[in-house]
Design an enzyme around this catalytic site. Sequence first.
Site, PDB file in Angstrom:
ATOM      1  N   ARG A  63     141.062  31.465   9.960  1.00  0.00           N
ATOM      2  CA  ARG A  63     141.876  30.395   9.374  1.00  0.00           C
ATOM      3  C   ARG A  63     143.354  30.775   9.432  1.00  0.00           C
ATOM      4  O   ARG A  63     143.717  31.904   9.744  1.00  0.00           O
ATOM      5  CB  ARG A  63     141.465  30.117   7.925  1.00  0.00           C
ATOM      6  N   LYS A 123     152.724  45.628   1.605  1.00  0.00           N
ATOM      7  CA  LYS A 123     153.336  45.264   2.888  1.00  0.00           C
ATOM      8  C   LYS A 123     154.398  46.281   3.302  1.00  0.00           C
ATOM      9  O   LYS A 123     154.490  46.662   4.473  1.00  0.00           O
ATOM     10  CB  LYS A 123     153.943  43.859   2.803  1.00  0.00           C
ATOM     11  N   TYR A 137     151.783  43.060  -4.097  1.00  0.00           N
ATOM     12  CA  TYR A 137     151.668  42.537  -2.732  1.00  0.00           C
ATOM     13  C   TYR A 137     152.796  43.088  -1.862  1.00  0.00           C
ATOM     14  O   TYR A 137     152.566  43.591  -0.752  1.00  0.00           O
ATOM     15  CB  TYR A 137     151.718  41.012  -2.773  1.00  0.00           C
TER      16      TYR A 137
END
Length: 248
Positions: free
Chosen positions: A16, A157, A153
């Site tokens: 997706r 990263k 998050y």
Amino acid sequence: MADLKKQVILITGANRGQGKAIAEHLASLGGIVGVGARNHDQAQEVAVAIGKDHAYPVQLDVTKESQWEAAMDLIMGKFGKIDVLVNNAGILIRKPFTDITIDDYQQMINVNQLGVFRGMQAVIPHMEKQQKGSIINNLSISAFDPISNSSAYAATKASVVAMSKAAAIELGKKGIRVNMVHPGGIETEMATQGKGVPDFYNSVPLGRIGQPVEIARTVAFLASDESSYCTGTEIVVDGGMTLGLVED
């Protein structure tokens, strides 16, 4: 235009969003694309839609070493090589700093950070034998320009940026390139959460939200020999968002 004819490619989280767009675009350029996903049925759907000559489903939960091993056994048994790995799978849990739990943080580390690490370790031995390979880590502008309620998050990263650059130094003489893409706001279900595109994007310099294919085109460049002298490179694809917002 990037030429990926007969290049064997594996993309994680390709069922997706950005991953699916990357799979479709790289296949359109001649690549043979492994559609990696935790949900094998969804991977199969995407692979069938692309076409059996250019895509095949791969059962791949990036947090599980056994599934990485099985994926590489499948690819090497079927094609005898792996030219490109696109580490795209990722999750976002947005909460205020004081509300993020250890479980939340660990979940994002497992997917966003260790999932990339496992993938790189899985493909590197094969790329070393070939003396050629391209690894592309699809990250986020949050790695260097985080938004509110995304501290954990952003940390996952940013950690992959450091890992990618260190790996690029180590692997360059072995013919393996490691590069990064940093998307800004891209119109996917993860970004919009089914609520439509926020008006905020009218204020970025290009005046709109990005589209998944715009990330796919950047990945294609880094996957191909068009970028043969790029390693440790970070390409920002954010419509100018990190430059600042445009005032009316």
